[in-house]
Design a protein around this motif. Structure first.
Motif, PDB file in Angstrom:
ATOM      1  N   GLN A  80       0.831  -1.207   0.000  1.00  0.00           N
ATOM      2  CA  GLN A  80       0.000   0.000   0.000  1.00  0.00           C
ATOM      3  C   GLN A  80       0.867   1.261   0.000  1.00  0.00           C
ATOM      4  O   GLN A  80       0.615   2.204  -0.749  1.00  0.00           O
ATOM      5  N   SER A  81       1.900   1.274   0.824  1.00  0.00           N
ATOM      6  CA  SER A  81       2.766   2.446   0.904  1.00  0.00           C
ATOM      7  C   SER A  81       3.530   2.664  -0.397  1.00  0.00           C
ATOM      8  O   SER A  81       3.692   3.805  -0.844  1.00  0.00           O
ATOM      9  N   LEU A  82       3.999   1.571  -1.005  1.00  0.00           N
ATOM     10  CA  LEU A  82       4.734   1.700  -2.264  1.00  0.00           C
ATOM     11  C   LEU A  82       3.856   2.309  -3.350  1.00  0.00           C
ATOM     12  O   LEU A  82       4.278   3.212  -4.085  1.00  0.00           O
ATOM     13  N   LEU A  83       2.626   1.831  -3.448  1.00  0.00           N
ATOM     14  CA  LEU A  83       1.707   2.369  -4.452  1.00  0.00           C
ATOM     15  C   LEU A  83       1.381   3.831  -4.168  1.00  0.00           C
ATOM     16  O   LEU A  83       1.359   4.671  -5.078  1.00  0.00           O
ATOM     17  N   TYR A  84       1.150   4.161  -2.912  1.00  0.00           N
ATOM     18  CA  TYR A  84       0.783   5.533  -2.545  1.00  0.00           C
ATOM     19  C   TYR A  84       1.923   6.499  -2.830  1.00  0.00           C
ATOM     20  O   TYR A  84       1.729   7.567  -3.425  1.00  0.00           O
ATOM     21  N   PHE A  85       3.130   6.147  -2.415  1.00  0.00           N
ATOM     22  CA  PHE A  85       4.256   7.048  -2.613  1.00  0.00           C
ATOM     23  C   PHE A  85       4.679   7.117  -4.077  1.00  0.00           C
ATOM     24  O   PHE A  85       5.231   8.130  -4.515  1.00  0.00           O
ATOM     25  N   THR A  86       4.422   6.050  -4.837  1.00  0.00           N
ATOM     26  CA  THR A  86       4.650   6.112  -6.283  1.00  0.00           C
ATOM     27  C   THR A  86       3.682   7.106  -6.911  1.00  0.00           C
ATOM     28  O   THR A  86       4.052   7.896  -7.791  1.00  0.00           O
ATOM     29  N   ALA A  87       2.423   7.080  -6.451  1.00  0.00           N
ATOM     30  CA  ALA A  87       1.431   8.033  -6.952  1.00  0.00           C
ATOM     31  C   ALA A  87       1.848   9.460  -6.631  1.00  0.00           C
ATOM     32  O   ALA A  87       1.746  10.355  -7.480  1.00  0.00           O
ATOM     33  N   VAL A  88       2.335   9.692  -5.407  1.00  0.00           N
ATOM     34  CA  VAL A  88       2.763  11.039  -5.004  1.00  0.00           C
ATOM     35  C   VAL A  88       3.906  11.526  -5.888  1.00  0.00           C
ATOM     36  O   VAL A  88       4.008  12.718  -6.186  1.00  0.00           O
ATOM     37  N   GLU A  89       4.757  10.588  -6.311  1.00  0.00           N
ATOM     38  CA  GLU A  89       5.896  10.951  -7.155  1.00  0.00           C
ATOM     39  C   GLU A  89       5.452  11.354  -8.565  1.00  0.00           C
ATOM     40  O   GLU A  89       6.098  12.172  -9.214  1.00  0.00           O
ATOM     41  N   ARG A  90       4.317  10.798  -9.037  1.00  0.00           N
ATOM     42  CA  ARG A  90       3.936  10.969 -10.437  1.00  0.00           C
ATOM     43  C   ARG A  90       2.778  11.947 -10.664  1.00  0.00           C
ATOM     44  O   ARG A  90       2.642  12.496 -11.751  1.00  0.00           O
ATOM     45  N   ILE A  91       1.924  12.133  -9.668  1.00  0.00           N
ATOM     46  CA  ILE A  91       0.794  13.056  -9.823  1.00  0.00           C
ATOM     47  C   ILE A  91       0.785  14.037  -8.661  1.00  0.00           C
ATOM     48  O   ILE A  91       1.560  13.892  -7.716  1.00  0.00           O
ATOM     49  N   ALA A  92      -0.084  15.016  -8.716  1.00  0.00           N
ATOM     50  CA  ALA A  92      -0.158  16.013  -7.648  1.00  0.00           C
ATOM     51  C   ALA A  92      -0.451  15.334  -6.314  1.00  0.00           C
ATOM     52  O   ALA A  92      -1.332  14.474  -6.233  1.00  0.00           O
ATOM     53  N   PRO A  93       0.288  15.686  -5.254  1.00  0.00           N
ATOM     54  CA  PRO A  93       0.042  15.072  -3.946  1.00  0.00           C
ATOM     55  C   PRO A  93      -1.414  15.181  -3.507  1.00  0.00           C
ATOM     56  O   PRO A  93      -1.964  14.241  -2.929  1.00  0.00           O
ATOM     57  N   ALA A  94      -2.046  16.323  -3.771  1.00  0.00           N
ATOM     58  CA  ALA A  94      -3.448  16.484  -3.383  1.00  0.00           C
ATOM     59  C   ALA A  94      -4.331  15.471  -4.094  1.00  0.00           C
ATOM     60  O   ALA A  94      -5.256  14.901  -3.494  1.00  0.00           O
ATOM     61  N   LEU A  95      -4.056  15.233  -5.372  1.00  0.00           N
ATOM     62  CA  LEU A  95      -4.835  14.265  -6.139  1.00  0.00           C
ATOM     63  C   LEU A  95      -4.625  12.851  -5.596  1.00  0.00           C
ATOM     64  O   LEU A  95      -5.573  12.062  -5.487  1.00  0.00           O
ATOM     65  N   ALA A  96      -3.391  12.535  -5.225  1.00  0.00           N
ATOM     66  CA  ALA A  96      -3.098  11.214  -4.674  1.00  0.00           C
ATOM     67  C   ALA A  96      -3.870  10.971  -3.381  1.00  0.00           C
ATOM     68  O   ALA A  96      -4.419   9.885  -3.164  1.00  0.00           O
ATOM     69  N   VAL A  97      -3.937  11.989  -2.528  1.00  0.00           N
ATOM     70  CA  VAL A  97      -4.665  11.847  -1.260  1.00  0.00           C
ATOM     71  C   VAL A  97      -6.159  11.664  -1.511  1.00  0.00           C
ATOM     72  O   VAL A  97      -6.811  10.824  -0.874  1.00  0.00           O
TER      73      VAL A  97
END
Length: 317
Positions: A80-97
């Protein structure tokens, strides 16, 4: 006690909400996702276990409990953490949250499947509202959005939901703080192995990276989780979960102020719909003592530690 619980929960949510922005700063120093996560969990585990040891509250798990903790922390929570932090790296942090907050509705669906019950409005309503919000957040086909980042964020929500359902059904008879310390330890081990095998574990990032990863570990992990435990104990898990939805608001504002990122009005409307579905899912959760049917945020940035009572559960994110 209520004011203290409200304050603790809101500060916890704010600390969680700042985490993707802090992670973005860490990436800017040349730090990879596996390196950031390995260091984050290693520092968090060391702080938690040292604090518990100093207070004489470090419990020794049984062999079965070790196996459960390894599964939850080393496999499910790490994924879960790997997927979440990968998302933060590639898209806007607000969008990831915002996309992560699909998980309360997904918990209801997964719980219904596991329990082989016919899903009613309390299950289908939150997921339909959240999916409608997801469609607005992502936008029409061909929109200028990183598909892998979006899929990583949605995958993080799905994995988180599975993690919560499994965690609530497997009792380890350990306190939330002890559970979180051991989960962090196993997660750190997983990222060390993963990063080493993939050649992605590299400490050659800029010196400032040590500061950012320490802030992520202490502020957005140890402090955030500890305060959520305090808030959940004072307010009950449902009220604490609802107040925790302050997290996406902090993430959106922090992204705008600190990173200059913005979301369109349709995306903001979609985010509101996702949070509405999350709130519905939380409110649809049963009263303490009844079998969980989903929607309850039992978070660390997010899964319920096994064995925690209905008033003390909290999940690591």
């Amino acid at each position: 006690m209520t004011r203290r619980g409200v304050a603790a929960t809101l500060v916890s949510a704010a600390a969680f909400g700042l985490m993707p922005v802090l992670a973005s700063y860490a990436y800017g120093t040349g730090m990879s996702v596996p390196t950031l996560l390995a260091l984050r969990f290693a520092i968090a585990a060391a702080v938690f276990l040292a604090w518990l040891g100093a207070r004489g509250r470090l419990e020794r798990p049984t062999a079965r409990q070790w196996a459960v903790l390894a599964l939850l922390g080393g496999v499910m929570y790490a994924a879960q953490s790997l997927l979440y932090f990968t998302a933060v790296e590639r898209i806007a942090p607000a969008l990831a949250v915002l996309l992560l907050y699909l998980y309360p509705a997904l918990v209801s669906v997964v719980s219904a499947v596991v329990e082989r019950t016919r899903p009613g409005l309390a299950v289908l309503g939150p997921i339909l509202v959240s999916l409608a919000g997801l469609a607005l957040v992502v936008g029409p086909p061909g929109a200028d959005l990183d598909l892998l980042g979006v899929l990583s964020a949605v995958g993080s929500a799905v994995t988180y939901a599975l993690y919560i359902v499994v965690g609530t059904r497997v009792s380890a008879a350990l306190s939330p703080a002890v559970t979180t310390g051991y989960l962090s330890m196993f997660a750190a081990g997983s990222f060390v192995l993963l990063g080493s095998a993939a050649g992605a574990l590299d400490l050659g990032f800029a010196t400032a990276g040590w500061g950012w990863v320490t802030v992520v570990a202490v502020l957005s992990t140890v402090l955030a989780m500890s305060l959520f435990f305090v808030g959940s104990a004072a307010l009950g898990p449902v009220r604490a979960s609802l107040l925790s939805m302050f997290e996406p608001l902090v993430a959106v504002v922090a992204t705008w102020l600190l990173l200059g990122g913005t979301l369109s009005w349709p995306q903001l409307a979609g985010g509101a719909a996702v949070l509405a579905g999350a709130a519905w899912g939380v409110l649809a959760a049963p009263a303490p003592g009844r079998p969980p049917r989903g929607g309850l945020r039992e978070t660390f940035i997010g899964a319920p530690p096994p064995g925690a009572s209905a008033r003390r559960r909290a999940a690591p994110r």
